[in-house]
Design an enzyme around this catalytic site. Structure first.
Site, PDB file in Angstrom:
ATOM      1  N   GLU A   1       3.907   4.593  -7.576  1.00  0.00           N
ATOM      2  CA  GLU A   1       3.575   3.524  -8.400  1.00  0.00           C
ATOM      3  C   GLU A   1       4.404   3.319  -9.771  1.00  0.00           C
ATOM      4  O   GLU A   1       4.105   2.587 -10.192  1.00  0.00           O
ATOM      5  CB  GLU A   1       1.719   3.244  -8.282  1.00  0.00           C
TER       6      GLU A   1
HETATM    7  O1  9MR Z   1      -0.564  -4.486  -7.906  1.00  0.00           O
HETATM    8  C1  9MR Z   1      -1.868  -4.705  -6.627  1.00  0.00           C
HETATM    9  C2  9MR Z   1      -2.470  -6.141  -6.547  1.00  0.00           C
HETATM   10  O2  9MR Z   1      -0.935  -6.479  -6.010  1.00  0.00           O
HETATM   11  C3  9MR Z   1      -3.315  -6.194  -6.211  1.00  0.00           C
HETATM   12  O3  9MR Z   1      -4.045  -7.405  -6.484  1.00  0.00           O
HETATM   13  C4  9MR Z   1      -4.726  -4.898  -6.331  1.00  0.00           C
HETATM   14  C5  9MR Z   1      -5.751  -5.037  -6.156  1.00  0.00           C
HETATM   15  O4  9MR Z   1      -6.153  -4.746  -4.845  1.00  0.00           O
HETATM   16  O5  9MR Z   1      -3.972  -3.389  -6.669  1.00  0.00           O
HETATM   17  C6  9MR Z   1      -3.287  -4.052  -8.012  1.00  0.00           C
HETATM   18  O6  9MR Z   1      -2.849  -2.383  -7.312  1.00  0.00           O
HETATM   19  C7  9MR Z   1      -2.414  -0.926  -7.666  1.00  0.00           C
HETATM   20  C8  9MR Z   1      -3.076  -0.315  -7.149  1.00  0.00           C
HETATM   21  O7  9MR Z   1      -3.830  -0.090  -5.289  1.00  0.00           O
HETATM   22  C9  9MR Z   1      -3.705   0.927  -7.118  1.00  0.00           C
HETATM   23  N1  9MR Z   1      -3.045   1.235  -8.444  1.00  0.00           N
HETATM   24  C10 9MR Z   1      -2.709   0.008  -9.634  1.00  0.00           C
HETATM   25  C11 9MR Z   1      -2.100  -0.719  -9.299  1.00  0.00           C
HETATM   26  C12 9MR Z   1      -2.508  -1.963 -10.106  1.00  0.00           C
HETATM   27  O8  9MR Z   1      -3.611  -2.617 -10.669  1.00  0.00           O
END
Ligand code: 9MR
Length: 364
Positions: A276
């Site tokens: 990520e």
């Molecule tokens: O970037 C993501 C955001 O758009 C969503 O609302 C959120 C909840 O589902 O998750 C974010 O992505 C996360 C990822 O799934 C896990 N690692 C941290 C990421 C950033 O918060």
């Protein structure tokens, strides 16, 4: 940025003086002429890398914005749903799934010969409300999760190349997270997570299965816990193929610590996914922050450092570097971080930033 001839200012010169030759990145912007050097600016990341270059994408942006879609197609060969393939998105009730967005993303990838990295099957932060409210005991809870994993992984068998089976189990420092109901339900949460990997493997024996977390290379305590879990999984034949470190880092993240942690993580022998990636630049969290040449330079060098570090892995452990988003126009940080941020490789107009060139330069 009006001038195409980028003359770096005195501050940049100072920055150059403070870093070694192989960290330097010559600032280039999108429409600058190609110098024909070893990394021509016309070469894309996916063309150069010998592993996958991924991006977290959103269905809505792919559907609504041609520039966004074209950028994904041009630079990347793997996608991850930013939220569309999480439990809370798919598992709408005890008896129903909503696969609309997940199907769209998988179809998009297939149409364009891209891989899909599925994110994520079991994450405490994405249990649907109905599921939390049901207050299952451990037996019923695991039975439901098993059905979910079997159905979802089975639906995309052969189409989703890899899955984050379990996400973010450990708190900072390495203790088990106490936010998750799994800790109170199960005497042996790691045993439960191991069985989740087995359920995924049974549903698609060819999918690569990952544990994913953040700060893995920076937090020695967390990394120790992850390595212990991996060792236990291996000893018991739990089918884990790789570990992802999210890499939500910044230009001031300590590089020596990063490298030491990365080498230590690689000692597991598993596939390593930078899963990520984004690099914060506004490290002072200032509302008056200006993303100028010097700041671009720092970010480009950070991306270069990370790409070069990843290249040092044995070829057999390379899997993918995936950025968490496509353009600075849309990044989770602007809603979550509340400061001006420019963490990705393309600017808000989809031009390649110096960070893009830095990433390219770091690749072999
Ligand atoms: O970037 C993501 C955001 O758009 C969503 O609302 C959120 C909840 O589902 O998750 C974010 O992505 C996360 C990822 O799934 C896990 N690692 C941290 C990421 C950033 O918060």
């Amino acid at each position: 940025m009006t001038s195409k001839q980028y003359i770096l200012g005195a501050l940049t010169a100072l920055l150059f003086a403070s870093c070694s030759d192989d960290e330097k990145v010559v600032l280039k912007y999108a429409d600058e002429g190609d110098t024909g050097g070893p990394n021509p600016i016309t070469q894309t990341l996916k063309e150069k890398a010998k592993f996958k270059i991924g991006a977290a994408v959103k269905m809505k942006d792919l559907q609504n914005e041609a520039n966004y879609k074209n950028a994904v197609l041009k630079h990347y060969n793997q996608i991850t749903g930013e939220f569309e393939m999480k439990m809370a998105s798919i598992w709408t009730s005890s008896t129903a799934y909503n696969y609309t967005a997940a199907d769209y993303l998988v179809g998009f990838a297939q149409d364009n010969k891209m891989e899909v990295h599925g994110h994520t099957l079991v994450w405490y932060d994405s249990f649907p409300e109905w599921f939390k409210k049901a207050q299952y005991d451990s037996i019923a809870f695991e039975a439901k999760v098993k059905i979910y994993i079997t159905d979802v992984v089975g639906r995309y068998k052969g189409k989703v190349k890899s899955w984050d089976v379990v996400n973010e189990v450990f708190a900072d420092g390495g203790a088990m997270r106490n936010e998750t109901v799994i800790n109170s339900l199960f005497k042996d949460p790691i045993g439960f997570y191991g069985r989740c990997f087995r359920y995924a493997k049974a549903a698609d024996p060819d999918a690569k299965l990952f544990y994913n977390d953040y700060s893995v290379v920076m937090d020695a305590g967390k990394r120790t816990s992850i390595k212990k879990m991996v060792a236990r999984f291996k000893a018991n034949g739990v089918p884990i193929d790789g570990v992802g470190d999210q890499f939500h880092y910044a230009t001031d993240t300590n590089r020596q610590t990063m490298k030491t942690g990365f080498t230590d993580l690689a000692s597991t022998g598993l596939l390593i996914h930078i899963s990520e990636l984004d690099i914060k630049v506004n490290t002072g969290k200032s509302d008056s922050y200006v993303f100028n040449d010097v700041e671009n330079q720092k970010q480009a060098e950070t991306y270069k450092y990370i790409a070069a570090m990843y290249e040092e892995l044995p070829q057999t452990q390379k899997f993918a570097i995936s950025t968490w988003g496509v353009t600075d126009k849309y990044t989770w940080l602007t809603s979550f971080w509340h400061f001006k941020e420019y963490p990705l490789l393309l600017d808000a107009d989809y031009n390649k930033k110096p960070a893009y060139q830095g990433f390219l330069d770091g690749l072999k």
